[in-house]
Enzyme design. Structure first.
Site, PDB file in Angstrom:
ATOM      1  CB  CYS A  97      -0.900   0.038   1.234  1.00  0.00           C
ATOM      2  SG  CYS A  97      -1.927  -1.402   1.394  1.00  0.00           S
TER       3      CYS A  97
HETATM    4  C1  BEZ Z   1       0.473  -5.448   1.980  1.00  0.00           C
HETATM    5  O1  BEZ Z   1       1.463  -4.787   1.789  1.00  0.00           O
HETATM    6  O2  BEZ Z   1      -0.622  -4.929   2.191  1.00  0.00           O
HETATM    7  C2  BEZ Z   1       0.551  -6.941   1.945  1.00  0.00           C
HETATM    8  C3  BEZ Z   1       1.683  -7.552   1.468  1.00  0.00           C
HETATM    9  C4  BEZ Z   1       1.732  -8.945   1.413  1.00  0.00           C
HETATM   10  C5  BEZ Z   1       0.659  -9.694   1.823  1.00  0.00           C
HETATM   11  C6  BEZ Z   1      -0.481  -9.055   2.293  1.00  0.00           C
HETATM   12  C7  BEZ Z   1      -0.536  -7.674   2.356  1.00  0.00           C
END
Ligand code: BEZ
Length: 211
Positions: free
Chosen positions: A45
């Site tokens: 994100c």
């Molecule tokens: C994330 O950055 O939101 C994320 C990364 C890997 C697995 C799940 C979420």
């Protein structure tokens, strides 16, 4: 029930990092890009929000207002923003909705319980000036979205809406476009002065009308 293309994008009121909004009022006559994030202080994100901020000028050129939603508090968003700015070398220039109560996430069916009970998936909604949903995309939490692809789709949507042309597989800016099936070839020849190439009666190419 999940939202479908052509549905009116549900309205909502929310607190965001740029103040409280009524979503439809905030959109005004613009196009909108509403996209969800599983949670604050997560790696993928952080890159996505930075990328969107970097591309703000590209969204503006197309009359599109981006807005992100994450199911964390305003306080948490405000603590996260300096990281996003530092890591991506940008200033955050669009709002993030604080959706602690999951109102927006529920309204837009962004929580897919068999993927995660609590976090949203990566949903994308492109909304037209008529407030109708023009595009939906759903990515898993582990895959960052391709924002250049989102811009490409918006270009295609706007070409259809402004010029009655569609775009072929892998179309990119400047490539030939396709006359929509509802226009006859005789009418297309009049409507598209740059020329119409009929490959089949149902497949007619014309140069990108706004180039
Ligand atoms: C994330 O950055 O939101 C994320 C990364 C890997 C697995 C799940 C979420």
């Amino acid at each position: 029930m999940s939202l479908r293309l052509g549905d009116i994008a549900p309205n909502f009121q929310a607190d965001t990092t740029q103040g409280s909004i009524d979503f439809h009022e905030w959109l005004g006559d613009s196009w909108g890009l509403l996209f969800s994030h599983p949670a604050d202080f997560t790696p993928v994100c952080t890159t996505e929000l930075g990328k969107t901020a970097l591309l703000k000028g590209e969204f503006e050129k197309r009359g599109v207002k981006p807005i992100a939603v994450s199911v964390d508090s305003l306080d948490s968003h405000n603590k996260w923003i300096p990281d996003i700015e530092e890591i991506n070398g940008v200033t955050m220039n669009f709002p993030i909705i604080a959706d602690e109560e999951r109102n927006v996430a529920t309204l837009y069916d962004m929580i897919h319980p068999n993927a995660s009970e609590k976090a949203t998936v990566r949903s994308v909604f492109v909304i037209g000036p008529d407030k109708k949903i023009k595009l939906t995309l759903t990515y898993p939490a582990s895959t960052g979205r391709n924002f250049l692809e989102i811009l490409r789709v918006i270009d295609s949507l706007q070409l259809t809406s402004n010029y009655s042309v569609a775009t072929p597989a892998d179309w990119k800016e400047g490539d030939d476009t396709i006359v929509v099936p509802s226009i006859s070839t005789a009418d297309a020849i009049v409507k598209f002065p740059k020329g119409v190439k009929e490959v089949k009666p149902y497949l007619r190419y014309t140069p990108q009308p706004n180039k």
